[in-house]
Design a protein around this motif. Structure first.
Motif, mmCIF file in Angstrom:
data_model
loop_
_atom_site.group_PDB
_atom_site.id
_atom_site.type_symbol
_atom_site.label_atom_id
_atom_site.label_comp_id
_atom_site.label_asym_id
_atom_site.label_seq_id
_atom_site.Cartn_x
_atom_site.Cartn_y
_atom_site.Cartn_z
ATOM 1 N N CYS A 6 0.840 -1.195 0.000
ATOM 2 C CA CYS A 6 0.000 0.000 0.000
ATOM 3 C C CYS A 6 0.884 1.256 0.000
ATOM 4 O O CYS A 6 1.779 1.382 0.827
ATOM 5 N N CYS A 9 0.154 3.203 3.637
ATOM 6 C CA CYS A 9 0.571 2.694 4.949
ATOM 7 C C CYS A 9 1.605 1.586 4.835
ATOM 8 O O CYS A 9 2.043 1.049 5.863
ATOM 9 N N SER A 11 1.285 -1.345 4.012
ATOM 10 C CA SER A 11 0.791 -2.682 4.328
ATOM 11 C C SER A 11 1.026 -3.616 3.153
ATOM 12 O O SER A 11 0.892 -3.231 1.994
ATOM 13 N N CYS A 23 -6.195 -1.763 -0.090
ATOM 14 C CA CYS A 23 -5.478 -2.054 1.152
ATOM 15 C C CYS A 23 -6.512 -2.283 2.244
ATOM 16 O O CYS A 23 -7.317 -1.414 2.530
ATOM 17 N N CYS A 26 -5.880 0.312 5.652
ATOM 18 C CA CYS A 26 -6.256 1.723 5.726
ATOM 19 C C CYS A 26 -7.382 2.050 4.752
ATOM 20 O O CYS A 26 -7.876 3.170 4.723
ATOM 21 N N HIS A 28 -7.244 2.277 1.540
ATOM 22 C CA HIS A 28 -6.790 2.991 0.336
ATOM 23 C C HIS A 28 -7.001 2.105 -0.893
ATOM 24 O O HIS A 28 -6.736 0.915 -0.861
HETATM 25 ZN ZN LIG Z 1 -2.920 0.972 3.451
#
Ligand SMILES: [Zn+2]
Length: 114
Positions: A6, A9, A11, A23, A26, A28
């Protein structure tokens, strides 16, 4: 196949949802295609002077050749200094204003960075 992390963040639990990457951490969402195309930044057009130096907007240049002004009997002499050039698209790739002549377009191959 590994999906990119991501961008917000970092991730790594990214999953694909159609053309989008999502993601779960978060929330996104972004385009997988844009992510792939990202490294290919479109090369900026580079204008170089007669010596191969890169020119930029606002540079000052010096003519390396007498240039006739189209549609007039004026000749801009070699060595004439031109301040504050602006790079434009086209065959004549420098837009500028020359004292006593006015607005002109020049070819970058006939100038040298001052
Ligand atoms: Zn994220």
């Amino acid at each position: 196949m590994t999906l990119p992390p991501c961008p917000q963040c970092q991730s790594t639990y990214t999953y694909e949802d159609g053309a989008l990457l999502v993601c779960p951490e978060c929330g996104h969402e972004w385009s997988a295609q844009a992510a792939e195309a990202a490294p290919e930044v479109e090369a900026a057009r580079v204008v170089r002077d007669a010596n191969g130096n890169v020119l930029a907007d606002g540079d000052s240049v010096t003519l390396i050749k007498d240039l006739k002004v189209r549609g007039s009997s004026l000749v801009i002499k070699v060595g004439t200094k031109v301040r504050g050039i602006r790079l434009v698209e086209g065959d004549h790739d420098i837009d500028c204003r020359i004292d006593g002549v006015g607005a002109m377009q020049l070819k970058s191959e006939f100038v040298r960075k001052a």
